[in-house]
Design a protein around this motif. Sequence first.
Motif, PDB file in Angstrom:
ATOM      1  N   VAL A  57       0.857  -1.181   0.000  1.00 16.92           N
ATOM      2  CA  VAL A  57       0.000   0.000   0.000  1.00 16.92           C
ATOM      3  C   VAL A  57       0.890   1.226   0.000  1.00 16.92           C
ATOM      4  N   ARG A  58       0.429   2.262  -0.682  1.00 17.44           N
ATOM      5  CA  ARG A  58       1.171   3.518  -0.745  1.00 17.44           C
ATOM      6  C   ARG A  58       0.409   4.576   0.034  1.00 17.44           C
ATOM      7  N   LYS A  59       1.045   5.095   1.051  1.00 14.82           N
ATOM      8  CA  LYS A  59       0.428   6.108   1.912  1.00 14.82           C
ATOM      9  C   LYS A  59       1.057   7.465   1.623  1.00 14.82           C
ATOM     10  N   ARG A  60       0.215   8.461   1.378  1.00 18.36           N
ATOM     11  CA  ARG A  60       0.718   9.787   1.051  1.00 18.36           C
ATOM     12  C   ARG A  60       1.478  10.397   2.231  1.00 18.36           C
ATOM     13  N   ILE A  61       2.612  11.011   1.939  1.00 16.83           N
ATOM     14  CA  ILE A  61       3.417  11.684   2.961  1.00 16.83           C
ATOM     15  C   ILE A  61       3.721  13.103   2.491  1.00 16.83           C
ATOM     16  N   SER A  62       4.255  13.913   3.389  1.00 14.08           N
ATOM     17  CA  SER A  62       4.491  15.324   3.063  1.00 14.08           C
ATOM     18  C   SER A  62       5.714  15.530   2.189  1.00 14.08           C
ATOM     19  N   GLY A  63       6.670  14.618   2.255  1.00 17.92           N
ATOM     20  CA  GLY A  63       7.892  14.773   1.471  1.00 17.92           C
ATOM     21  C   GLY A  63       8.963  13.814   1.935  1.00 17.92           C
ATOM     22  N   LEU A  64      10.160  13.987   1.402  1.00 19.47           N
ATOM     23  CA  LEU A  64      11.259  13.060   1.688  1.00 19.47           C
ATOM     24  C   LEU A  64      11.703  13.101   3.140  1.00 19.47           C
ATOM     25  N   ASP A 100       9.678  13.462   5.717  1.00 18.34           N
ATOM     26  CA  ASP A 100       8.501  13.184   6.547  1.00 18.34           C
ATOM     27  C   ASP A 100       8.888  12.382   7.794  1.00 18.34           C
ATOM     28  N   SER A 101       8.197  12.640   8.895  1.00 17.73           N
ATOM     29  CA  SER A 101       8.503  11.971  10.164  1.00 17.73           C
ATOM     30  C   SER A 101       8.330  10.457  10.061  1.00 17.73           C
ATOM     31  N   GLU A 102       7.368  10.015   9.275  1.00 15.18           N
ATOM     32  CA  GLU A 102       7.129   8.579   9.155  1.00 15.18           C
ATOM     33  C   GLU A 102       8.262   7.889   8.400  1.00 15.18           C
ATOM     34  N   VAL A 103       8.808   8.567   7.410  1.00 18.82           N
ATOM     35  CA  VAL A 103       9.960   8.032   6.686  1.00 18.82           C
ATOM     36  C   VAL A 103      11.147   7.886   7.637  1.00 18.82           C
ATOM     37  N   HIS A 104      11.387   8.923   8.406  1.00 19.76           N
ATOM     38  CA  HIS A 104      12.469   8.895   9.397  1.00 19.76           C
ATOM     39  C   HIS A 104      12.297   7.730  10.359  1.00 19.76           C
ATOM     40  N   ALA A 105      11.067   7.520  10.826  1.00 17.05           N
ATOM     41  CA  ALA A 105      10.808   6.453  11.792  1.00 17.05           C
ATOM     42  C   ALA A 105      11.080   5.081  11.187  1.00 17.05           C
ATOM     43  N   TYR A 106      10.538   4.820  10.003  1.00 14.60           N
ATOM     44  CA  TYR A 106      10.721   3.498   9.400  1.00 14.60           C
ATOM     45  C   TYR A 106      12.187   3.211   9.067  1.00 14.60           C
ATOM     46  N   ALA A 162       6.241  -3.982   7.002  1.00 14.87           N
ATOM     47  CA  ALA A 162       7.492  -3.924   6.247  1.00 14.87           C
ATOM     48  C   ALA A 162       7.548  -2.626   5.449  1.00 14.87           C
ATOM     49  N   TYR A 163       8.725  -2.018   5.409  1.00 14.15           N
ATOM     50  CA  TYR A 163       8.931  -0.741   4.727  1.00 14.15           C
ATOM     51  C   TYR A 163       9.696  -0.976   3.432  1.00 14.15           C
ATOM     52  N   PHE A 164       9.168  -0.457   2.302  1.00 17.31           N
ATOM     53  CA  PHE A 164       9.779  -0.693   0.996  1.00 17.31           C
ATOM     54  C   PHE A 164      10.324   0.570   0.341  1.00 17.31           C
ATOM     55  N   GLY A 165      10.274   1.702   1.039  1.00 19.11           N
ATOM     56  CA  GLY A 165      10.839   2.919   0.476  1.00 19.11           C
ATOM     57  C   GLY A 165       9.792   3.941   0.079  1.00 19.11           C
ATOM     58  N   ILE A 166      10.194   4.865  -0.804  1.00 23.28           N
ATOM     59  CA  ILE A 166       9.360   6.004  -1.200  1.00 23.28           C
ATOM     60  C   ILE A 166       9.155   5.988  -2.705  1.00 23.28           C
ATOM     61  N   GLN A 167       7.955   6.350  -3.124  1.00 21.24           N
ATOM     62  CA  GLN A 167       7.636   6.509  -4.539  1.00 21.24           C
ATOM     63  C   GLN A 167       7.097   7.926  -4.774  1.00 21.24           C
ATOM     64  N   GLU A 168       7.435   8.495  -5.904  1.00 21.42           N
ATOM     65  CA  GLU A 168       6.875   9.784  -6.300  1.00 21.42           C
ATOM     66  C   GLU A 168       5.975   9.576  -7.508  1.00 21.42           C
ATOM     67  N   MET A 169       4.732  10.018  -7.391  1.00 22.95           N
ATOM     68  CA  MET A 169       3.763   9.884  -8.474  1.00 22.95           C
ATOM     69  C   MET A 169       2.977  11.181  -8.606  1.00 22.95           C
ATOM     70  N   GLN A 170       2.991  11.736  -9.779  1.00 21.28           N
ATOM     71  CA  GLN A 170       2.240  12.964 -10.061  1.00 21.28           C
ATOM     72  C   GLN A 170       2.548  14.055  -9.044  1.00 21.28           C
ATOM     73  N   SER A 171       3.834  14.232  -8.794  1.00 21.39           N
ATOM     74  CA  SER A 171       4.352  15.285  -7.902  1.00 21.39           C
ATOM     75  C   SER A 171       3.986  15.073  -6.439  1.00 21.39           C
ATOM     76  N   GLN A 172       3.492  13.888  -6.083  1.00 21.52           N
ATOM     77  CA  GLN A 172       3.204  13.571  -4.697  1.00 21.52           C
ATOM     78  C   GLN A 172       4.077  12.409  -4.246  1.00 21.52           C
ATOM     79  N   HIS A 173       4.443  12.428  -2.967  1.00 23.28           N
ATOM     80  CA  HIS A 173       5.298  11.382  -2.422  1.00 23.28           C
ATOM     81  C   HIS A 173       4.466  10.394  -1.598  1.00 23.28           C
ATOM     82  N   PHE A 174       4.816   9.121  -1.742  1.00 24.94           N
ATOM     83  CA  PHE A 174       4.133   8.051  -1.025  1.00 24.94           C
ATOM     84  C   PHE A 174       5.164   7.132  -0.370  1.00 24.94           C
TER      85      PHE A 174
END
Length: 362
Positions: free
Chosen positions: A99-106, A108-114, A129-141
């Motif tokens: 699942v891809r959850k929208r975040i504020s940016g690279l 983001d506190s959740e990215v830091h935590a994972y 399980a954490y699989f990294g970050i994806q950018e789609m249509q100028s939004q980060h997930f």
Amino acid sequence: ISQLINSNGVRIVSRIPNENCDYLSLQRSGQAPKNHIQAQDPAQMSLLKFLAINALELSAPATPHLLQHQQAHKQAKPQGWMQLSGHPESIVPTSTGIVRKRISGLEDSEVHAYRLICKEPQTAQIVPAYFGIQEMQSQHFIELQDLLAGFRDPCVMDIKMGSRTFLESEVSNATLRPDLYQKMIAVDAGAPTPAEHEARAITKLRYMTFRESLSSSHSKGFRIEALRLRGRPPVKDLKTCRSSEQIAQTIEQFLAARRSVQKELLKRLKHMRLVIEQSTFFASHEIIGSSIFIVYDDDRVGVWLIDFAKCRELPPHVRVDHRSAWAPGNREEGLLRGMDELIRSFEEVYARCGSHRSCLKI
């Protein structure tokens, strides 16, 4: 008045559940509205107060996790998705177990935590399980494990953890606010102190702590946010299910007298508590608004700690035990206190089902 239609077109029945109400039975029988509540004194509960409590947002929504009826694993887009709780449009589902959850940016506190949690093997096992970050249509997930993958028509429960579910920075402004005073008295005219009545205004901190007191968050360090029973739509807005008996009844119905599931859940919850107690990450971070996500079906049981959007690293001189009472500045949030109380509630249900008393069945 027997019933009203609210602004969302939902039928609201004016019958108010009593202190020992069975939330799920009332919802299924049609005796309670979708956003029903519990009142300590039904005779004094006006319809206006009833509607006010239902309209009150107790805290930031729980993590948006989607319940998926997995019709087929090879579909380009999964069918039958339902959001148990949280903000709509914040999850992009896939058919690949992610699942891809929208975040504020690279940053983001959740990215830091994972990223930090991944460095601790034991801690990484109690979160998705954490699989990294994806950018789609100028939004980060952020890409996370789909916790429903592999389950068939499961029962699911989302439990908001902590006795404080707001950041200290959110309540640092000491300005007196008349609008928050009006919100408070709309729910409970006796809640303000004489000084607050005289000023006809309260601080945001006062309002936020008042909101927490309406649920079991303040008294127990957790609250049941929402759940889904097999073959049925999610039951939401259980925030005012707060007494020990109400909580036990809700857990009892959720578990459906399945001793093997009860035993496995207790084992996993106790393991999760031990991992948190021993984790370097949790020793150095404030954990606000996280949830325990429980799911089971005929074959499997899963328990994870989810949602680190409000996780914050502690200053070097600050240490927390996650059990002490919160005072402004100490950064305690009650995560482990909530774990203790939640385990105690599940143990009570397990003991009840093992005694002469028959467990409630769905």
